[in-house]
Design a protein around this motif. Sequence first.
Motif, short mmCIF file in Angstrom:
data_model
loop_
_atom_site.label_atom_id
_atom_site.label_comp_id
_atom_site.label_asym_id
_atom_site.label_seq_id
_atom_site.Cartn_x
_atom_site.Cartn_y
_atom_site.Cartn_z
N MET A 71 -22.10 62.27 -20.42
CA MET A 71 -22.99 62.28 -21.58
C MET A 71 -24.14 61.31 -21.39
SD MET A 71 -20.31 62.53 -24.78
CE MET A 71 -21.64 62.34 -25.96
N PHE A 72 -23.84 60.10 -20.89
CA PHE A 72 -24.88 59.10 -20.69
C PHE A 72 -25.99 59.64 -19.79
CE2 PHE A 72 -21.54 55.56 -21.33
CZ PHE A 72 -21.73 55.59 -22.69
N ARG A 73 -25.60 60.29 -18.70
CA ARG A 73 -26.60 60.81 -17.77
C ARG A 73 -27.48 61.88 -18.42
NH1 ARG A 73 -22.04 60.34 -14.23
NH2 ARG A 73 -22.39 58.66 -12.72
N HIS A 74 -26.89 62.66 -19.32
CA HIS A 74 -27.64 63.75 -19.94
C HIS A 74 -28.50 63.31 -21.12
CE1 HIS A 74 -25.08 66.30 -17.46
NE2 HIS A 74 -25.88 67.30 -17.75
N VAL A 75 -28.36 62.08 -21.57
CA VAL A 75 -29.24 61.59 -22.64
C VAL A 75 -30.22 60.54 -22.13
CG1 VAL A 75 -27.57 62.10 -24.45
CG2 VAL A 75 -27.57 59.82 -23.42
N GLY A 76 -30.29 60.38 -20.80
CA GLY A 76 -31.34 59.54 -20.23
C GLY A 76 -30.93 58.13 -19.86
N VAL A 77 -29.63 57.81 -19.87
CA VAL A 77 -29.20 56.46 -19.50
C VAL A 77 -29.26 56.31 -17.98
CG1 VAL A 77 -27.34 54.77 -19.59
CG2 VAL A 77 -27.72 56.32 -21.52
N VAL A 78 -29.86 55.21 -17.54
CA VAL A 78 -30.00 54.91 -16.11
C VAL A 78 -29.17 53.67 -15.80
CG1 VAL A 78 -31.59 54.29 -14.26
CG2 VAL A 78 -32.31 55.89 -16.04
N ALA A 79 -28.27 53.78 -14.84
CA ALA A 79 -27.41 52.65 -14.47
C ALA A 79 -28.17 51.69 -13.56
CB ALA A 79 -26.16 53.15 -13.76
N ILE A 80 -28.12 50.41 -13.93
CA ILE A 80 -28.73 49.38 -13.10
C ILE A 80 -27.63 48.77 -12.23
CG2 ILE A 80 -29.90 47.15 -13.09
CD1 ILE A 80 -31.66 49.49 -13.89
N ARG A 81 -27.76 48.94 -10.95
CA ARG A 81 -26.77 48.43 -10.01
C ARG A 81 -27.20 47.06 -9.49
NH1 ARG A 81 -27.90 53.70 -9.27
NH2 ARG A 81 -26.18 55.19 -9.43
N ARG A 82 -26.34 46.11 -9.61
CA ARG A 82 -26.65 44.78 -9.11
C ARG A 82 -26.69 44.78 -7.59
NH1 ARG A 82 -28.70 42.88 -13.69
NH2 ARG A 82 -27.22 43.02 -15.40
N GLY A 83 -27.64 44.04 -7.02
CA GLY A 83 -27.70 43.94 -5.57
C GLY A 83 -28.79 44.80 -4.96
N ALA A 84 -28.53 45.29 -3.75
CA ALA A 84 -29.56 45.95 -2.96
C ALA A 84 -30.09 47.22 -3.61
CB ALA A 84 -29.02 46.27 -1.56
N GLY A 85 -29.23 47.95 -4.34
CA GLY A 85 -29.66 49.21 -4.93
C GLY A 85 -30.52 49.07 -6.16
N GLU A 86 -30.58 47.88 -6.75
CA GLU A 86 -31.30 47.70 -8.01
C GLU A 86 -32.79 47.93 -7.85
OE1 GLU A 86 -31.87 44.31 -11.50
OE2 GLU A 86 -30.55 43.96 -9.81
N THR A 87 -33.36 47.47 -6.75
CA THR A 87 -34.80 47.61 -6.53
C THR A 87 -35.21 49.08 -6.48
OG1 THR A 87 -34.88 45.53 -5.31
CG2 THR A 87 -36.72 47.05 -5.00
N ASP A 88 -34.43 49.91 -5.79
CA ASP A 88 -34.74 51.33 -5.69
C ASP A 88 -34.68 52.01 -7.05
OD1 ASP A 88 -35.05 51.06 -2.97
OD2 ASP A 88 -33.00 51.67 -2.49
N VAL A 89 -33.67 51.66 -7.85
CA VAL A 89 -33.54 52.25 -9.19
C VAL A 89 -34.74 51.87 -10.05
CG1 VAL A 89 -32.19 52.26 -11.31
CG2 VAL A 89 -31.03 52.32 -9.11
#
Length: 204
Positions: free
Chosen positions: A77-95
Amino acid sequence: MFYCLILTGAWLLWHLAFAIRVVGRQYLPRDRGFVLAPNHISAIDPVFVVIARFWGRRMLILAKEEIFQVNPIFSWMFRHVGVVAIRRGAGETDVLQGVVEQVRAGQGVLVFPEGTRSKTGDPGRLKSGAFVIASAAGVDMIPCRIIYRHTFMRLFSRVRVCFGPPIPAGTLALGEKKSAAKLRQNKQLLLSAWDGLYRANRFG
């Protein structure tokens, strides 16, 4: 379609459970990207902000990655209403870079600058993410103050969601070197806007 159904259902449910008043909706842009920056008191603050805005293109909503680990159905549900997960560490910059590109292209993003809920009801220390996104995307920041009648959220209580005049994109620009002094100044601008919204709309 799914987003419209969820939004309409949430609007009805929340208005049955709370007495909600919206102030300053006219400050929300209709035709360009923006960063919407509310204070954070309750876990359900994002719902109050989204239903207070109600109309318009679906916003992105930044949230900690941990909320996607609670339940697979909620994650879907979160993904379908526009929620974006912020991943701590190396992946955060790309997000964040992906978010910047979407905001630059005209989409709004909801970010809680404090990064976590206040334990006292007063604004806490502001993190940099919301300001970096606004600067990189070249968009305005819309201050938003959520005010609960009893400081914290209670069922059937009165709630005010207050939007303030935009902080202009030009004022928020950090420059290529991302000046730390300018970042501190921008944070103070938002804190001052929150304070003004609270003073003008607090419960007596």
